[in-house]
Structure formats: C-alpha cells, structure tokens
Design a protein around this motif. Structure first.
Motif, PDB file in Angstrom:
ATOM      1  N   LYS A  19      23.346  14.072  27.193  1.00  9.04           N
ATOM      2  CA  LYS A  19      24.365  15.103  26.969  1.00  9.04           C
ATOM      3  C   LYS A  19      25.623  14.898  27.827  1.00  9.04           C
ATOM      4  O   LYS A  19      26.712  15.282  27.419  1.00  9.04           O
ATOM      5  N   LEU A  20      25.477  14.327  29.019  1.00  8.95           N
ATOM      6  CA  LEU A  20      26.601  14.185  29.941  1.00  8.95           C
ATOM      7  C   LEU A  20      26.915  12.720  30.205  1.00  8.95           C
ATOM      8  O   LEU A  20      26.018  11.874  30.176  1.00  8.95           O
ATOM      9  N   ASP A  21      28.188  12.429  30.478  1.00  3.62           N
ATOM     10  CA  ASP A  21      28.573  11.067  30.842  1.00  3.62           C
ATOM     11  C   ASP A  21      28.185  10.808  32.298  1.00  3.62           C
ATOM     12  O   ASP A  21      27.965  11.757  33.066  1.00  3.62           O
ATOM     13  N   PRO A  22      28.078   9.544  32.715  1.00  8.04           N
ATOM     14  CA  PRO A  22      27.622   9.213  34.074  1.00  8.04           C
ATOM     15  C   PRO A  22      28.417   9.883  35.188  1.00  8.04           C
ATOM     16  O   PRO A  22      27.853  10.369  36.160  1.00  8.04           O
ATOM     17  N   TYR A  23      29.743   9.917  35.058  1.00 10.36           N
ATOM     18  CA  TYR A  23      30.570  10.488  36.126  1.00 10.36           C
ATOM     19  C   TYR A  23      30.357  11.986  36.276  1.00 10.36           C
ATOM     20  O   TYR A  23      30.349  12.521  37.389  1.00 10.36           O
ATOM     21  N   GLY A  27      34.403  16.434  31.408  1.00  8.85           N
ATOM     22  CA  GLY A  27      32.958  16.488  31.322  1.00  8.85           C
ATOM     23  C   GLY A  27      32.394  17.894  31.332  1.00  8.85           C
ATOM     24  O   GLY A  27      31.281  18.118  30.837  1.00  8.85           O
ATOM     25  N   TRP A  28      33.153  18.855  31.877  1.00  2.00           N
ATOM     26  CA  TRP A  28      32.643  20.225  31.931  1.00  2.00           C
ATOM     27  C   TRP A  28      32.450  20.824  30.537  1.00  2.00           C
ATOM     28  O   TRP A  28      31.709  21.783  30.363  1.00  2.00           O
ATOM     29  N   VAL A  29      33.131  20.262  29.523  1.00  2.00           N
ATOM     30  CA  VAL A  29      33.002  20.769  28.159  1.00  2.00           C
ATOM     31  C   VAL A  29      31.566  20.598  27.653  1.00  2.00           C
ATOM     32  O   VAL A  29      31.051  21.427  26.888  1.00  2.00           O
ATOM     33  N   SER A  30      30.901  19.529  28.103  1.00  2.00           N
ATOM     34  CA  SER A  30      29.545  19.231  27.642  1.00  2.00           C
ATOM     35  C   SER A  30      28.479  20.092  28.309  1.00  2.00           C
ATOM     36  O   SER A  30      27.320  20.063  27.892  1.00  2.00           O
ATOM     37  N   LEU A  31      28.854  20.853  29.339  1.00  2.00           N
ATOM     38  CA  LEU A  31      27.867  21.666  30.048  1.00  2.00           C
ATOM     39  C   LEU A  31      27.213  22.701  29.130  1.00  2.00           C
ATOM     40  O   LEU A  31      26.048  23.051  29.295  1.00  2.00           O
ATOM     41  N   SER A  32      27.980  23.183  28.158  1.00  6.13           N
ATOM     42  CA  SER A  32      27.435  24.189  27.229  1.00  6.13           C
ATOM     43  C   SER A  32      26.351  23.614  26.328  1.00  6.13           C
ATOM     44  O   SER A  32      25.592  24.356  25.710  1.00  6.13           O
ATOM     45  N   LEU A  33      26.276  22.287  26.252  1.00  3.73           N
ATOM     46  CA  LEU A  33      25.275  21.635  25.401  1.00  3.73           C
ATOM     47  C   LEU A  33      23.919  21.499  26.088  1.00  3.73           C
ATOM     48  O   LEU A  33      22.919  21.196  25.434  1.00  3.73           O
ATOM     49  N   LEU A  34      23.878  21.719  27.413  1.00  3.99           N
ATOM     50  CA  LEU A  34      22.627  21.545  28.154  1.00  3.99           C
ATOM     51  C   LEU A  34      21.670  22.699  27.886  1.00  3.99           C
ATOM     52  O   LEU A  34      22.067  23.869  27.893  1.00  3.99           O
ATOM     53  N   ASP A  35      20.399  22.358  27.673  1.00  4.96           N
ATOM     54  CA  ASP A  35      19.391  23.404  27.552  1.00  4.96           C
ATOM     55  C   ASP A  35      18.762  23.653  28.920  1.00  4.96           C
ATOM     56  O   ASP A  35      19.138  23.016  29.913  1.00  4.96           O
ATOM     57  N   HIS A  36      17.786  24.564  28.979  1.00  7.73           N
ATOM     58  CA  HIS A  36      17.217  24.924  30.281  1.00  7.73           C
ATOM     59  C   HIS A  36      16.492  23.755  30.950  1.00  7.73           C
ATOM     60  O   HIS A  36      16.491  23.639  32.173  1.00  7.73           O
TER      61      HIS A  36
END
Length: 308
Positions: free
Chosen positions: A34-38, A208-217
C-alpha cells in the motif's frame, strides 16, 4: 551465572533487537503493498522518534547534547537509519522477506573484512574458507528454479540487501568506536530524528500520506510495530548491548535473525520456503561462524552439554 551479570543482560538486549529486526522484514513487506518505501521509512521513524521522546521525558533524561558530538550523531543517523533502511525497503520490493533474513546474516563477515582492512587483523586460511562457504550460500539463495534445474538470477534486490549488511557492519563498528558519552536511549532518539528529517522530503514529493487511508487495521498494526518495536526499542537495545559487549560479539546474534524472519514469513505472509534457500541460509551461517572463529568453541560447548 548471576542474574545481574552485565554481559548476560547485554546479550538479552541484543537477542530482543535481533528478534524484532527479523520480523521487521515481514512487516515491511506487508505494508509495501500500500505504501512506497520512503513513506514507510518516514512513518516508522516518526513513530519511533515520538515513542523514544516519551521515554526520555518519563525517565527525565535531558535532551541537550554537545555540538561536539553532532557530527557523530549525523553520521550514525545517515548510515544506521537513512541509508540502511532505504537499501532494505527497496530490496524488499523484489525479493522475499525470508531471503532478506538469510542475507542479513552476512553482516558479521563484513565486520571481519573491515577489521582486516582497517584494524590490521590477519587473514587466515580458516577465515578464507569460511568466506567462500558463505558466498556459496548466498549463490544458492539468489538462485531461481526453472523446471528441474537451478540458475542464478541477477536481481537488484539481492545486491541491495547484501550492500545493507556491509553498511550495518560499518554502522555497528562506528557506534562502538565513536564512544558518544550519552545514554543509548538519547543517541537512538537523535538518530531516529535525523533519519526522519532526511527522509521527510521524499514523502512530501511522492505525497505518500494520501495512501494512508488505504491501510487496514492489520497494516496499521505492522506500521506501529515497525515504529515502536523495530525503530525504537530494537535500535535502543542494540546500542545498550554495544555499550557492554564488543561489536564482533554483538554481531554474532545476527545468526539468529533469519530464524525469526523465516517463522514470521511463513506464518504471516504464507511464503513458501524452498529447500535450496534454507540450505543456502544454513551454509551462510556456518561460513560466518567459521570466519569469526566460533566453530570450535561452539562444537566444544555442544559436546560438553551433551556429556553433561
């Protein structure tokens, strides 16, 4: 052996660090979907720095450090956090977590090589044989199966992972030799903070903060584990171990890291472990033990325990 033995306590700290770092490959691999390395590096060291700051406040440790040691902290932060984590996270984009765990056990070999080059330690036939054996193990791990035969693959991920083990050997030796006269907790905090500052521009550039909403628990749990236990406690405990034990002795605990990674990869990522990879990993560990002159003492200890 008494419970308050400093060397025993230091060994316990090193063992905890290795266990957390072993699982970190699995947690990083899980979040990379879900997230890029950086973004992963920024978030984990941001969480780690905040956690360490809370511990410093609780223990009433002053945050002040002399400007004399600022270059030392910057060097350690660049090598131990920025460079090391970028190499490993980028490597995990193309290789399995279990393979990364096996390859990290090469770090003690690089420690010996650095000692030969810069500390005037002598190269012996035994050390040379151990290095050849370890390299053979690496070749087995980096091989891929095609039909009923194996061929060696040129994968940038394997190269980056091996490069990270060299970088870690340099970092461990420097952490021991620089002798920064502050608590390991304070040193680790500033290293995490420096790593966070250096990587922050990358997450801003990639948004990268845009992808934070894609993370599940589950993925948030992996991220919190990477921040608190891997970037915080593990680095802190590694520094505490190096305060008591020699760098070469502490690096011996890296033998156990692949076991932690392998178990976590199978249980959490359902990775399949090829026999040739496991065999290559065992060969690496044997080679590293031989290089560091630990084979005879280890066999003697096992034989003695068996007789008892």
């Amino acid at each position: 052996m008494p419970i308050n033995n400093p060397r025993l306590t230091a060994s316990f700290y090193a063992l905890i660090s290795i266990s957390f770092w072993g699982v970190s490959f699995v947690s990083t691999k899980a979040v990379l979907e879900k997230l890029d390395p950086y973004s992963i590096i920024v978030l984990r060291f941001g969480i780690g720095a905040l956690f360490l700051l809370i511990l410093l406040v609780i223990q009433r440790i002053r945050l002040f450090v002399s400007i004399k040691y600022l270059p030392h902290l910057i060097v350690l932060g660049v090598l131990g956090v920025f460079v090391h984590q970028i190499l490993q996270v980028t490597a995990l984009l193309t290789i399995h977590a279990s393979s990364a765990g096996w390859l990290i056990s090469l770090s003690p070999i690089f420690t010996v090589i650095l000692s030969i080059l810069f500390l005037n330690e002598k190269m012996t036939i035994t050390k040379g044989a151990g290095m050849v054996l370890a390299i053979t193990g690496v070749l087995l791990i980096t091989s891929t199966r095609s039909g009923h035969s194996f061929h060696f693959s040129i994968n940038i991920g394997f190269f980056l992972m091996i490069l990270s083990t060299l970088n870690w050997a340099v970092y461990s030796v420097l952490l021991k030799r620089l002798r920064i006269p502050y608590s390991p907790l304070l040193v680790t905090f500033y290293m995490s903070l420096i790593g966070l500052v250096l990587t922050a521009p990358f997450i801003m550039r990639s948004k990268g903060w845009v992808s934070l909403s894609l993370l599940d628990h589950t993925e948030w749990a992996h991220l919190l584990f990477l921040g608190v236990f891997v970037s915080g406690i593990a680095y802190w405990y590694w520094g505490k171990a190096l305060n008591v034990l020699e760098a070469s002795k502490v690096s011996m605990f890296l033998y156990l890291e692949p076991v932690s990674t392998l178990i976590a990869a199978v249980l959490l990522l359902q990775e399949k472990v090829l026999f040739i990879s496991a065999a290559g990993g065992i060969i690496i560990i044997i080679g590293v033990i031989i290089v560091n002159g630990q084979l005879v003492p280890l066999l003697f200890s096992l034989f003695k325990n068996k007789r008892l």
